[in-house]
Design a protein around this motif. Structure first.
Motif, PDB file in Angstrom:
ATOM      1  N   ARG A 187       0.835  -1.204   0.000  1.00 43.67           N
ATOM      2  CA  ARG A 187       0.000   0.000   0.000  1.00 43.67           C
ATOM      3  C   ARG A 187       0.867   1.250   0.000  1.00 43.67           C
ATOM      4  O   ARG A 187       1.798   1.372   0.783  1.00 43.67           O
ATOM      5  CB  ARG A 187      -0.870   0.029   1.243  1.00 43.67           C
ATOM      6  CG  ARG A 187      -1.812  -1.134   1.270  1.00 43.67           C
ATOM      7  CD  ARG A 187      -2.644  -1.042   2.484  1.00 43.67           C
ATOM      8  NE  ARG A 187      -3.732  -1.979   2.343  1.00 43.67           N
ATOM      9  CZ  ARG A 187      -4.888  -1.834   2.947  1.00 43.67           C
ATOM     10  NH1 ARG A 187      -5.095  -0.789   3.727  1.00 43.67           N
ATOM     11  NH2 ARG A 187      -5.829  -2.726   2.778  1.00 43.67           N
ATOM     12  N   TYR A 188       0.506   2.149  -0.882  1.00 45.39           N
ATOM     13  CA  TYR A 188       1.230   3.401  -0.980  1.00 45.39           C
ATOM     14  C   TYR A 188       0.280   4.570  -0.791  1.00 45.39           C
ATOM     15  O   TYR A 188      -0.931   4.430  -0.927  1.00 45.39           O
ATOM     16  CB  TYR A 188       1.885   3.520  -2.353  1.00 45.39           C
ATOM     17  CG  TYR A 188       2.929   2.472  -2.616  1.00 45.39           C
ATOM     18  CD1 TYR A 188       4.249   2.670  -2.214  1.00 45.39           C
ATOM     19  CD2 TYR A 188       2.594   1.295  -3.259  1.00 45.39           C
ATOM     20  CE1 TYR A 188       5.208   1.702  -2.445  1.00 45.39           C
ATOM     21  CE2 TYR A 188       3.556   0.313  -3.486  1.00 45.39           C
ATOM     22  CZ  TYR A 188       4.860   0.532  -3.078  1.00 45.39           C
ATOM     23  OH  TYR A 188       5.809  -0.430  -3.312  1.00 45.39           O
ATOM     24  N   VAL A 596      -8.872  -6.936  13.733  1.00 43.27           N
ATOM     25  CA  VAL A 596      -8.629  -8.345  14.024  1.00 43.27           C
ATOM     26  C   VAL A 596      -8.667  -9.168  12.745  1.00 43.27           C
ATOM     27  O   VAL A 596      -9.612  -9.077  11.965  1.00 43.27           O
ATOM     28  CB  VAL A 596      -9.687  -8.896  14.999  1.00 43.27           C
ATOM     29  CG1 VAL A 596      -9.380 -10.348  15.353  1.00 43.27           C
ATOM     30  CG2 VAL A 596      -9.743  -8.040  16.247  1.00 43.27           C
ATOM     31  N   GLY A 597      -7.645  -9.951  12.507  1.00 44.19           N
ATOM     32  CA  GLY A 597      -7.617 -10.837  11.340  1.00 44.19           C
ATOM     33  C   GLY A 597      -7.628 -12.281  11.786  1.00 44.19           C
ATOM     34  O   GLY A 597      -7.383 -12.587  12.946  1.00 44.19           O
ATOM     35  N   ARG A 598      -7.912 -13.160  10.836  1.00 47.03           N
ATOM     36  CA  ARG A 598      -7.993 -14.577  11.185  1.00 47.03           C
ATOM     37  C   ARG A 598      -7.292 -15.390  10.120  1.00 47.03           C
ATOM     38  O   ARG A 598      -7.448 -15.143   8.926  1.00 47.03           O
ATOM     39  CB  ARG A 598      -9.465 -14.968  11.293  1.00 47.03           C
ATOM     40  CG  ARG A 598      -9.738 -16.428  11.528  1.00 47.03           C
ATOM     41  CD  ARG A 598     -11.110 -16.606  12.174  1.00 47.03           C
ATOM     42  NE  ARG A 598     -12.184 -16.188  11.294  1.00 47.03           N
ATOM     43  CZ  ARG A 598     -12.831 -17.022  10.477  1.00 47.03           C
ATOM     44  NH1 ARG A 598     -12.528 -18.298  10.431  1.00 47.03           N
ATOM     45  NH2 ARG A 598     -13.795 -16.579   9.697  1.00 47.03           N
ATOM     46  N   MET A 599      -6.511 -16.363  10.554  1.00 46.13           N
ATOM     47  CA  MET A 599      -5.829 -17.231   9.604  1.00 46.13           C
ATOM     48  C   MET A 599      -6.097 -18.684   9.958  1.00 46.13           C
ATOM     49  O   MET A 599      -5.598 -19.197  10.954  1.00 46.13           O
ATOM     50  CB  MET A 599      -4.329 -16.951   9.619  1.00 46.13           C
ATOM     51  CG  MET A 599      -3.567 -17.757   8.599  1.00 46.13           C
ATOM     52  SD  MET A 599      -2.050 -16.960   8.044  1.00 46.13           S
ATOM     53  CE  MET A 599      -0.921 -17.441   9.316  1.00 46.13           C
ATOM     54  N   ILE A 613      -3.108 -12.166   4.086  1.00 50.54           N
ATOM     55  CA  ILE A 613      -3.167 -12.081   5.545  1.00 50.54           C
ATOM     56  C   ILE A 613      -1.776 -11.809   6.112  1.00 50.54           C
ATOM     57  O   ILE A 613      -1.593 -10.923   6.950  1.00 50.54           O
ATOM     58  CB  ILE A 613      -3.759 -13.377   6.141  1.00 50.54           C
ATOM     59  CG1 ILE A 613      -5.207 -13.533   5.675  1.00 50.54           C
ATOM     60  CG2 ILE A 613      -3.696 -13.346   7.655  1.00 50.54           C
ATOM     61  CD1 ILE A 613      -5.820 -14.863   6.025  1.00 50.54           C
ATOM     62  N   ILE A 614      -0.804 -12.559   5.629  1.00 53.61           N
ATOM     63  CA  ILE A 614       0.551 -12.388   6.158  1.00 53.61           C
ATOM     64  C   ILE A 614       1.060 -10.977   5.876  1.00 53.61           C
ATOM     65  O   ILE A 614       1.619 -10.307   6.746  1.00 53.61           O
ATOM     66  CB  ILE A 614       1.507 -13.447   5.567  1.00 53.61           C
ATOM     67  CG1 ILE A 614       1.164 -14.817   6.144  1.00 53.61           C
ATOM     68  CG2 ILE A 614       2.963 -13.108   5.879  1.00 53.61           C
ATOM     69  CD1 ILE A 614       1.931 -15.958   5.532  1.00 53.61           C
ATOM     70  N   THR A 615       0.838 -10.517   4.645  1.00 50.95           N
ATOM     71  CA  THR A 615       1.314  -9.184   4.284  1.00 50.95           C
ATOM     72  C   THR A 615       0.626  -8.115   5.116  1.00 50.95           C
ATOM     73  O   THR A 615       1.273  -7.203   5.634  1.00 50.95           O
ATOM     74  CB  THR A 615       1.061  -8.915   2.791  1.00 50.95           C
ATOM     75  OG1 THR A 615       1.645  -9.975   2.051  1.00 50.95           O
ATOM     76  CG2 THR A 615       1.685  -7.604   2.364  1.00 50.95           C
ATOM     77  N   ALA A 616      -0.693  -8.261   5.272  1.00 52.50           N
ATOM     78  CA  ALA A 616      -1.417  -7.255   6.049  1.00 52.50           C
ATOM     79  C   ALA A 616      -0.911  -7.228   7.485  1.00 52.50           C
ATOM     80  O   ALA A 616      -0.774  -6.164   8.088  1.00 52.50           O
ATOM     81  CB  ALA A 616      -2.916  -7.546   6.022  1.00 52.50           C
ATOM     82  N   PHE A 617      -0.611  -8.396   8.010  1.00 47.68           N
ATOM     83  CA  PHE A 617      -0.129  -8.439   9.388  1.00 47.68           C
ATOM     84  C   PHE A 617       1.285  -7.867   9.475  1.00 47.68           C
ATOM     85  O   PHE A 617       1.599  -7.079  10.364  1.00 47.68           O
ATOM     86  CB  PHE A 617      -0.182  -9.874   9.912  1.00 47.68           C
ATOM     87  CG  PHE A 617      -0.093  -9.973  11.409  1.00 47.68           C
ATOM     88  CD1 PHE A 617      -1.045  -9.376  12.229  1.00 47.68           C
ATOM     89  CD2 PHE A 617       0.949 -10.658  12.019  1.00 47.68           C
ATOM     90  CE1 PHE A 617      -0.968  -9.460  13.615  1.00 47.68           C
ATOM     91  CE2 PHE A 617       1.038 -10.760  13.410  1.00 47.68           C
ATOM     92  CZ  PHE A 617       0.080 -10.153  14.212  1.00 47.68           C
ATOM     93  N   GLU A 618       2.135  -8.241   8.513  1.00 49.40           N
ATOM     94  CA  GLU A 618       3.497  -7.695   8.450  1.00 49.40           C
ATOM     95  C   GLU A 618       3.478  -6.177   8.392  1.00 49.40           C
ATOM     96  O   GLU A 618       4.274  -5.495   9.022  1.00 49.40           O
ATOM     97  CB  GLU A 618       4.192  -8.172   7.166  1.00 49.40           C
ATOM     98  CG  GLU A 618       5.046  -9.373   7.304  1.00 49.40           C
ATOM     99  CD  GLU A 618       5.573  -9.845   5.935  1.00 49.40           C
ATOM    100  OE1 GLU A 618       6.328 -10.800   5.942  1.00 49.40           O
ATOM    101  OE2 GLU A 618       5.231  -9.260   4.871  1.00 49.40           O
ATOM    102  N   GLN A 619       2.542  -5.668   7.596  1.00 50.22           N
ATOM    103  CA  GLN A 619       2.491  -4.220   7.409  1.00 50.22           C
ATOM    104  C   GLN A 619       1.648  -3.539   8.485  1.00 50.22           C
ATOM    105  O   GLN A 619       1.299  -2.378   8.367  1.00 50.22           O
ATOM    106  CB  GLN A 619       1.938  -3.903   6.021  1.00 50.22           C
ATOM    107  CG  GLN A 619       2.858  -4.420   4.944  1.00 50.22           C
ATOM    108  CD  GLN A 619       2.388  -4.044   3.557  1.00 50.22           C
ATOM    109  OE1 GLN A 619       1.369  -3.376   3.378  1.00 50.22           O
ATOM    110  NE2 GLN A 619       3.135  -4.472   2.560  1.00 50.22           N
ATOM    111  N   GLN A 620       1.338  -4.307   9.485  1.00 50.06           N
ATOM    112  CA  GLN A 620       0.641  -3.792  10.663  1.00 50.06           C
ATOM    113  C   GLN A 620      -0.711  -3.166  10.361  1.00 50.06           C
ATOM    114  O   GLN A 620      -1.135  -2.216  11.000  1.00 50.06           O
ATOM    115  CB  GLN A 620       1.547  -2.814  11.412  1.00 50.06           C
ATOM    116  CG  GLN A 620       2.831  -3.503  11.832  1.00 50.06           C
ATOM    117  CD  GLN A 620       3.772  -2.579  12.563  1.00 50.06           C
ATOM    118  OE1 GLN A 620       3.340  -1.642  13.203  1.00 50.06           O
ATOM    119  NE2 GLN A 620       5.062  -2.856  12.480  1.00 50.06           N
TER     120      GLN A 620
END
Ligand code: ADP
Ligand code: ZN
Ligand code: ZN
Length: 818
Positions: A187-188, A596-599, A613-620
């Motif tokens: 995301r930019y 809140v996310g779910r995996m 999901i991983i990217t969104a979590f990595e990017q906080q």
């Protein structure tokens, strides 16, 4: 002189099948080339040439082959040898191994369905006549069997034609409805269109002077733009301005800022990617590297036992580098594709274009490409990262195999055959290549540790995390006590609730682990006690709130949740237990401001779902991630300070001799996600049973004690690694027949093999997809010859198959089942 060719057909035939060939063909053919052959009444298969000779088969007249499909062998002698070992060891046919080993694009057959590739720009004039006929037919019909194409072009053997069409991208195979691989969405932000106008911009800044946080963000954006012409990731802006996502989001909502995405393909290695030129190992890593090299020099497999975040990956990188320097190929095996994207980044940063990736989520095209690159020993495929199927690739010059997270069960293929264990098959493969093998884990499997203790494997460990990061602080939370004192908010103890609140306040992220998906495992009627069962399987259905459905996790059966009990009609349905979905719902109420996310399996099915999901979590973009064991895997998130385990008891109570070992591994691994940077991470484990020895061992990080106790139990009760287990499952739709047949089989085994037969017994889930199941366990001591045992079993199977009433009973062998 007549010439004959033995081929491996990609179907479960016990033997090779023989065809007649001409002298010319005999001259040209080499083992490992593909040939198109007729089989049965009217079928065409792609088969693998195995052996050329001049002995006519005795039992049948050899038919002629249709055509040779390759100019050079597609499969080399290392592979054939390895595949034969797999077939022999795991008790399946070579054909089954070939079917699982070759990308399906290499195995066209008359039953294969082809479709038009809708995304392709087809140059109609460039098509040959027969190609055009097929292309045209597919305009009118969505899919054609290869057998039907035969009719259209009026030719028997159309595999070469279809091969050409596949290569030109005109058609796809039916199975090939795969996603192309995972672009990473970053995301930019940029300034809204409107404010490119000077006066508008001045006005904006004047207005924002009353909102200092927002104006700080805008000013920071200018600063970043001044530094570089490149797009500005939201994460960078957040850091530069020192403000939160919420502030940036407010500006986006007001259209002051505009958000956009650029797909950065993880598979491509772009120019701008930062490269790491050197890695310098710390003293612990150096010591480990030296020990591994010493094991290698003694031709031993090396076991690297390093706590989570000790920097095992960097040690592997050094080993791979050594292997490349000797001009050899390296394979990096991972248990789970979920882990690949983070790893690809790390290896590409160091090795650049030399890294290829191979796994089943890739499209057939990409897999064929990697196959060919490995076969040609091309520069692009000097290092292959892959899941277990990458063991099948045509390495000709393999120097090293890394088996990361070697303790993971998912290295074992469950269904269909071959039911092989990739770690063990990798060790055998390296021995054929005279290559080296390193196994790594923070929680080695009991069997690998046993091999290390016996001196069969070399062993080295790293006990400290890289960069003076402390091991997480693990605390057990007694929820029995908390429930009694009514100190629970939903499934959260006060302790866990407060810890989550604190982490969120600090702007840190939280992972919550619950080993069950869905909302509540069981819906029970409190009036009559009825629990709705799956009609096809012997399990109760799981409630999924999101769709208001009851679902079967074995066969996929689902039904809408009824208002009342199906048995007595009373509306007193109650939810028992809980899954990830329910935790997510609770979090929304307890922490309404948190993202809140779910995996779990349910959220990772779709397109790029894992990656997103991983990217969104990595990017906080998420504050809390709730997940099943998927979140335990070796992911490296920098900002996670708290890991919560909602309920450790369901893991410990699993009816399996490995349950305790597995609980230790899973809990240690998930705990290892916490605090991977300077601040010490915190782990809270909720349990009804805080004195359980495994939980005590997890909190004190006492692997040795765990090993000692588990090993003792395995000795007492005769379980692996003290014995080997072959599990035989019998399946049939007829309950009585299955009972009789499995009794017959077990008694015969008992007669021949004696005491070591357990069962027949129903597995915990005794009916799946309308089939009843019964297991027989065959235990053989390490001293016994396993191949003799297998021969005995096979002989009994022959007699069994001769009994006509048991014809419908299917047999499944699982060697070293886990
Ligand atoms: P493990 O695989 O043992 O859990 P990692 O390999 O993920 O640990 O390492 C943990 C973190 O420490 C990673 O972010 C990694 O980049 C960093 N790290 C480890 N070793 C080094 C090194 N020698 N130089 C720089 N960074 C390192
Ligand atoms: Zn009822
Ligand atoms: Zn079912």
């Amino acid at each position: 002189m007549p010439y004959f060719l033995d081929v491996v057909l990609p179907i479960p035939l016990e033997r090779l099948f023989t065809y007649s060939i001409s002298e010319q063909e005999a001259d040209f053919l080499k083992p490992g080339m593909r040939v198109a052959v007729p089989f049965g009444k009217s079928k065409i298969y792609t088969a693998l040439a195995y052996n050329i000779h001049s002995n006519a088969p005795l039992a049948y007249d050899a038919k002629e082959i249709y055509q040779i499909l390759d100019e050079q062998p597609l499969v080399n002698k290392f592979q054939l040898k390895h595949w034969e070992w797999i077939a022999q060891y795991y008790m399946c046919t070579l054909g089954e191994v070939v079917r699982s080993a070759l990308p399906s694009a290499f195995l066209l057959e008359s039953e294969t369905l082809v479709l038009l590739n809708k995304n392709a720009l087809v140059d109609e004039l460039g098509l040959k006549d027969d190609e055009f006929l097929v292309y045209e037919a597919l305009q009118h019909q969505t899919a054609l069997k290869i057998g039907e194409i035969s009719g259209i072009v009026d030719k028997k053997n159309v595999l070469p034609l279809v091969n050409r069409l596949v290569q030109k991208g005109v058609v796809l195979q039916k199975e090939e409805l795969y996603e192309q691989y995972v672009p990473k969405l970053v995301r930019y932000v940029k300034l809204g269109e409107e404010y490119h106008d000077e006066t508008k911009l001045e006005e904006l800044l004047r207005n924002l002077s009353r909102a200092p946080k927002q104006s700080q963000v805008v000013l920071s954006l200018f600063q970043l733009q001044a530094k570089s012409k490149k797009p500005i990731p939201i994460a960078d802006l957040e850091k530069e301005s020192g403000s939160s996502r919420a502030v940036i989001k407010a500006l986006i909502d007001k259209s002051v800022l505009e958000e956009y995405h650029i797909r950065t393909d993880r598979v491509q290695f772009g120019e701008e990617s930062k490269t790491v030129e050197t890695i310098s190992l710390n003293p612990y890593q150096t010591k480990a590297l030296e020990a591994i090299n010493k094991s290698f020099s003694e031709n031993k497999v090396a076991l690297l036992h390093g706590v989570t975040s000790s920097g095992k990956t960097e040690v592997y990188i050094k080993l791979i580098e050594q292997s490349l320097e000797q001009g050899k190929q390296a394979l990096y095996l991972l248990p789970e594709i979920a882990l690949t994207s983070q790893l690809i980044g790390r290896l590409r940063a160091y090795f650049g274009n030399k890294v290829s990736v191979y796994h089943s989520k890739y499209s057939i095209h990409e897999r064929v490409e990697v196959w060919n690159n490995v076969k040609d020993n091309s520069d692009k495929a000097q290092i292959v990262i892959g899941a277990r199927s990458s063991l099948y690739l045509p390495f000709s010059n393999l120097g090293l195999v890394v088996v990361d997270e070697e303790h993971e069960n998912s290295f074992k293929q469950f269904d269909p055959a071959p039911r092989y264990h990739a770690r063990d098959a990798a060790i055998v493969l390296t021995s054929f290549h005279e290559a080296h093998c390193v196994l790594g884990s923070a929680t080695p499997s009991i069997e690998s540790m046993d091999n290390a203790k016996k001196g069969k494997y070399g062993y080295t460990n790293i006990q400290y995390r890289y960069g003076d990061v402390l091991m997480p602080d693990i605390t057990l939370v007694d929820i029995k006590e908390a429930t009694r004192k009514k100190r629970m908010k939903g499934h959260f103890s006060e302790t866990l609730f407060n810890a989550v609140a604190e982490a969120l306040e600090e702007g840190e992220q939280v992972i919550l682990f619950q080993n069950r998906r869905g909302f509540a495992p069981i819906i029970e009627c409190t009036t009559c006690g009825n629990v709705t069962q799956c009609p096809n399987c012997d399990v109760s259905l799981t409630y999924h709130q999101h769709r208001n459905q009851l679902r079967c996790h074995y066969c996929g059966y689902h039904m809408a949740l009824q208002q009342g009990c199906l048995a007595c009609g009373s509306p007193t349905l109650d939810k028992k237990g809980f899954g990830t979905e329910q935790i997510q719902e609770e979090l929304k109420l307890l922490f309404p401001q948190a993202n809140v996310g779910r995996m779990d399996l349910d959220t990772t099915r779709g397109k790029y779902a894992y990656e997103k999901i991983i990217t969104a979590f990595e990017q906080q973009e998420m504050d809390i991630l709730v997940g099943t064991q998927m979140v335990t895997k070796g992911l490296d998130f920098r900002n996670v300070s708290l890991v919560g385990i909602m309920n450790a008891d369901s893991l410990l109570n699993f009816p399996d001799y490995r349950a305790h070992e597995r609980s230790f591994q899973m809990l240690t691994q998930v705990a290892g996600r916490a605090g991977r940077t300077k601040k010490r991470g915190k782990v809270l484990i909720q349990t009804y049973n805080p004195y359980h020895q495994i939980l005590q061992q997890v909190t004190t990080n006492n692997y040795d004690k765990m090993f000692e106790e588990q090993f003792y139990e395995r000795e007492q009760f005769k379980y692996p690694p003290l014995v080997r287990i072959i599990k035989l499952t019998l399946k049939d739709k007829d309950y009585n027949k299955l009972n009789e047949a499995s009794q017959w089989f077990a008694s015969s085994l008992q007669n021949v093999l004696g005491q070591q037969i357990l069962g027949p017994e129903y597995p915990p889930v005794a009916r799946i997809r309308r089939d009843y199941l019964k297991n027989i366990l065959i235990k053989t001591s390490r001293a016994q010859s396993i191949s003799q045992t297998k021969n005995s079993i096979k002989r009994i199977e022959k007699s069994f198959n001769a009994i006509s009433k048991y014809k419908s009973v299917r047999l499944v062998y699982n060697v070293d089942h886990i």
